[in-house]
Design a protein around this motif. Structure first.
Motif, PDB file in Angstrom:
ATOM      1  N   UNK B 287     -13.784  -9.418  19.222  1.00  0.00           N
ATOM      2  CA  UNK B 287     -15.129  -8.847  19.379  1.00  0.00           C
ATOM      3  C   UNK B 287     -15.625  -8.256  18.054  1.00  0.00           C
ATOM      4  N   UNK B 288     -14.720  -7.555  17.364  1.00  0.00           N
ATOM      5  CA  UNK B 288     -15.126  -6.933  16.102  1.00  0.00           C
ATOM      6  C   UNK B 288     -15.425  -7.985  15.036  1.00  0.00           C
ATOM      7  N   UNK B 289     -14.616  -9.050  15.004  1.00  0.00           N
ATOM      8  CA  UNK B 289     -14.906 -10.127  14.053  1.00  0.00           C
ATOM      9  C   UNK B 289     -16.297 -10.698  14.303  1.00  0.00           C
ATOM     10  N   UNK B 290     -16.572 -10.937  15.586  1.00  0.00           N
ATOM     11  CA  UNK B 290     -17.867 -11.506  15.946  1.00  0.00           C
ATOM     12  C   UNK B 290     -19.009 -10.560  15.535  1.00  0.00           C
ATOM     13  N   UNK B 291     -18.814  -9.263  15.810  1.00  0.00           N
ATOM     14  CA  UNK B 291     -19.848  -8.286  15.432  1.00  0.00           C
ATOM     15  C   UNK B 291     -20.023  -8.242  13.915  1.00  0.00           C
ATOM     16  N   UNK B 292     -18.905  -8.258  13.198  1.00  0.00           N
ATOM     17  CA  UNK B 292     -18.965  -8.249  11.725  1.00  0.00           C
ATOM     18  C   UNK B 292     -19.775  -9.426  11.202  1.00  0.00           C
ATOM     19  N   UNK B 293     -19.508 -10.595  11.778  1.00  0.00           N
ATOM     20  CA  UNK B 293     -20.228 -11.789  11.328  1.00  0.00           C
ATOM     21  C   UNK B 293     -21.737 -11.613  11.488  1.00  0.00           C
ATOM     22  N   UNK B 294     -22.132 -10.807  12.466  1.00  0.00           N
ATOM     23  CA  UNK B 294     -23.561 -10.585  12.689  1.00  0.00           C
ATOM     24  C   UNK B 294     -24.034  -9.241  12.139  1.00  0.00           C
ATOM     25  N   UNK B 295     -23.197  -8.653  11.267  1.00  0.00           N
ATOM     26  CA  UNK B 295     -23.563  -7.399  10.598  1.00  0.00           C
ATOM     27  C   UNK B 295     -23.948  -6.328  11.606  1.00  0.00           C
ATOM     28  N   UNK B 297     -22.548  -3.124  14.052  1.00  0.00           N
ATOM     29  CA  UNK B 297     -21.427  -2.201  14.314  1.00  0.00           C
ATOM     30  C   UNK B 297     -20.924  -2.402  15.734  1.00  0.00           C
ATOM     31  N   UNK B 298     -19.646  -2.242  15.890  1.00  0.00           N
ATOM     32  CA  UNK B 298     -19.054  -2.248  17.233  1.00  0.00           C
ATOM     33  C   UNK B 298     -17.969  -1.179  17.207  1.00  0.00           C
ATOM     34  N   UNK B 299     -18.108  -0.167  18.037  1.00  0.00           N
ATOM     35  CA  UNK B 299     -17.274   1.030  17.934  1.00  0.00           C
ATOM     36  C   UNK B 299     -16.483   1.256  19.212  1.00  0.00           C
ATOM     37  N   UNK B 300     -15.173   1.419  19.055  1.00  0.00           N
ATOM     38  CA  UNK B 300     -14.341   1.795  20.202  1.00  0.00           C
ATOM     39  C   UNK B 300     -14.444   3.306  20.368  1.00  0.00           C
ATOM     40  N   UNK B 301     -14.879   3.748  21.542  1.00  0.00           N
ATOM     41  CA  UNK B 301     -15.035   5.199  21.715  1.00  0.00           C
ATOM     42  C   UNK B 301     -14.437   5.684  23.025  1.00  0.00           C
ATOM     43  N   UNK B 302     -13.594   4.870  23.626  1.00  0.00           N
ATOM     44  CA  UNK B 302     -12.981   5.373  24.844  1.00  0.00           C
ATOM     45  C   UNK B 302     -12.017   4.385  25.463  1.00  0.00           C
ATOM     46  N   UNK B 303     -11.521   4.788  26.639  1.00  0.00           N
ATOM     47  CA  UNK B 303     -10.509   4.027  27.367  1.00  0.00           C
ATOM     48  C   UNK B 303     -10.871   3.969  28.839  1.00  0.00           C
TER      49      UNK B 303
END
Lengths: 338, 338
Positions: B287-295, B297-303
């Motif tokens: 997911x983060x790679x995909x978000x990075x490719x599209x510039x 942010x994708x933030x993990x903030x919980x469980x």
């Protein structure tokens, strides 16, 4: 988990609308969307109409009737295409007068007509507005692939037919406004027609089988017929002498000094929610049989011609019509010409 | 054929909306309905949101931006489900201020975003209202059969992630109301976010592939996260210390005396139109790679936890939140808590 209080909207959905949701496709109204499986062999038919307090319904109309009118003006579009309705999305723009009792009445109206017409709620939105209430619905139906009837299929030589009676919608508005001098039972019949249109879904299969073109009569018989003529690139000739009239409309007509102008009013007043359709001459008998079986009038009142546009006649002579139809304009109270 | 003058509505459709119609499925907006062919292997995803002048947009907001916001708040719902948008139905409830220039601006806004997001107009209605303007749209998208992401799939052990930044929608509303004391460029950035949300459709494929549950952040991060918890019958723990903040929100936060209350405001203010999603730990990297490719942010903030409901924490301690989110209530001017 703390309650998510969202100004009554969450509770409106939870308490009033969730029981109306399609068991599967509405996802219990707990998701952001509705999800509709593909139905191979069928096309999805979609229509979306909106109604506004003070324009399309009266400020003191009970909200259960408003809800049912909302569904029915949309169901009428599906009926004219030969589509089988199954679901809808809803947007409620509540005004200040829409407290719990009014919202409950609205939901009860939806419930009644869901049962009557076999549709379920699939999704939507509920918001508040500082202005008058308004509502819109997106109705969904199925038609066999490629067979939904359009406005564009009329051919010269076809007959023009219309279901039910014409003019009761416009007279019904006058009735609820207290602007008609008729016997109470006539006034009541007209008011009922205005408040609670009858979408002609019982004609669905016959329309699919036999109509070359069709539209619902919402803006006025002549306006909707003219649109069929335009879309089909043909002419439509309509005989106002053959207008199918209810007992109440007949009684009203007898009080009028100018029968031609009065028939034009009935044919342009709109809000009838009947179906105007064309069919090859060979299809008329089957359509009439089908209508008879459902105790519904079906009246041939014109022909499709090779010239373009709409010709209106009465007693064998042409009638000049300045304004073919009517759509509701902004105004603080409901008003219509005529 | 005589012109069918229908109080400007016919001409509005003819001149402004017909050029926006889907070339086939909209039937040129000349029919009563839109007709959508079945797409085997895919589900149809539907959502309908409404916006009201003085509640969801400001009376002096340019109507091209209002039109684009209308599409985008709906597109955001489709993005969160992993659906690919293709069309919409529209209901315009025009107020007295909506003359031709305003209607033209509205249509131009639709045109721009049709191009940006690959959607076409399929049908709808246009009516006048004596009250403030309001609009609704029914957005349609496709998702591979059975794969549209719901709110109900979160499992204990999953991560909670959110796209973009949180709180800019609520701060943006304050900015356009002149209630924030920040540098002009910060105010402008926030106002842009309020007026023109960015639906995260670029995350669509990754959400389909990896998210166990997802929702768009419209009512407030905590409210929308709580609904995922409820629908999934799990708990969600959210760390307010990890809230992804824009430069403008960071600058605002630095001016505040109570950082905890301020972070709660950002996480409950709504109108962010980001996506909050859950995924198994193994899905985070993709997911983060995909978000990075599209510039993006994708933030993990919980469980996701096995207990039910929402837990909010900051600096390792629990935070009491009275009101998780916000939905717009009737009021003559736009106002929000916080």
């Amino acid at each position: 988990m703390p309650a998510i209080d969202v100004a009554g909207e969450f509770e409106t959905i939870e308490r009033l609308f969730r029981p109306l949701a399609h068991p599967e496709w509405g996802r219990g109204l707990k998701d952001d969307v509705g999800v509709l499986p593909s139905r191979p062999g069928f096309d999805l038919i979609l229509t979306k109409d909106a109604i506004v307090e003070g324009v399309h319904f009266l400020p003191d109309d009970p909200l259960d009737l408003v809800a049912r009118k909302l569904l029915r003006v949309n169901l009428s579009d599906l009926a004219a295409k030969g589509a089988e309705p199954f679901g809808y999305l809803l947007a409620c723009h509540w005004s200040g007068r829409c407290g719990w009792p009014e919202r409950e009445a609205f939901a009860e109206g939806l419930r009644q007509d869901q049962e009557s017409f076999g549709v379920h709620l699939i999704g939507g939105d509920t918001v508040n507005t500082p202005g008058p209430a308004s509502f819109s619905a997106t109705l969904l139906g199925w038609a066999p692939k490629g067979r939904a009837v359009s406005r564009a299929g009329a051919r010269p030589g076809d007959l023009v037919l219309v279901t039910g009676t014409i003019g009761d919608g416009a007279l019904g508005l006058k009735a609820v406004q207290g602007r008609l001098g008729l016997e109470p039972e006539r006034l009541e019949a007209l008011a009922d027609r205005y408040r609670l249109p009858q979408p002609r879904l019982e004609m669905r299969e016959a329309i699919l089988a036999h109509a070359s073109a069709a539209a619902d009569v919402s803006d006025g018989l002549l306006a909707d017929a003219a649109r069929i003529a335009e879309a089909s690139d043909v002419g439509l000739s309509i005989d106002l002498g053959r207008l199918p009239l209810s007992l109440a409309a007949t009684a009203w007509l007898e009080t009028r000094v100018d029968p031609e102008a009065s028939r034009v009013m009935l044919a342009t007043g709109g809000d009838d929610y009947e179906v105007v359709l064309t069919c090859p001459p060979g299809g008329e008998a089957a359509l009439k049989r089908h209508a008879d079986q459902h105790h519904l009038r079906l009246t041939a009142l014109g022909r499709v011609t090779a010239t373009s546009g709409l010709q209106v006649v009465l007693n064998g002579g042409p009638v000049e019509v300045e304004r073919l139809g009517w759509r509701h304009d902004a105004s603080p109270t409901v008003s219509k010409p005529g």
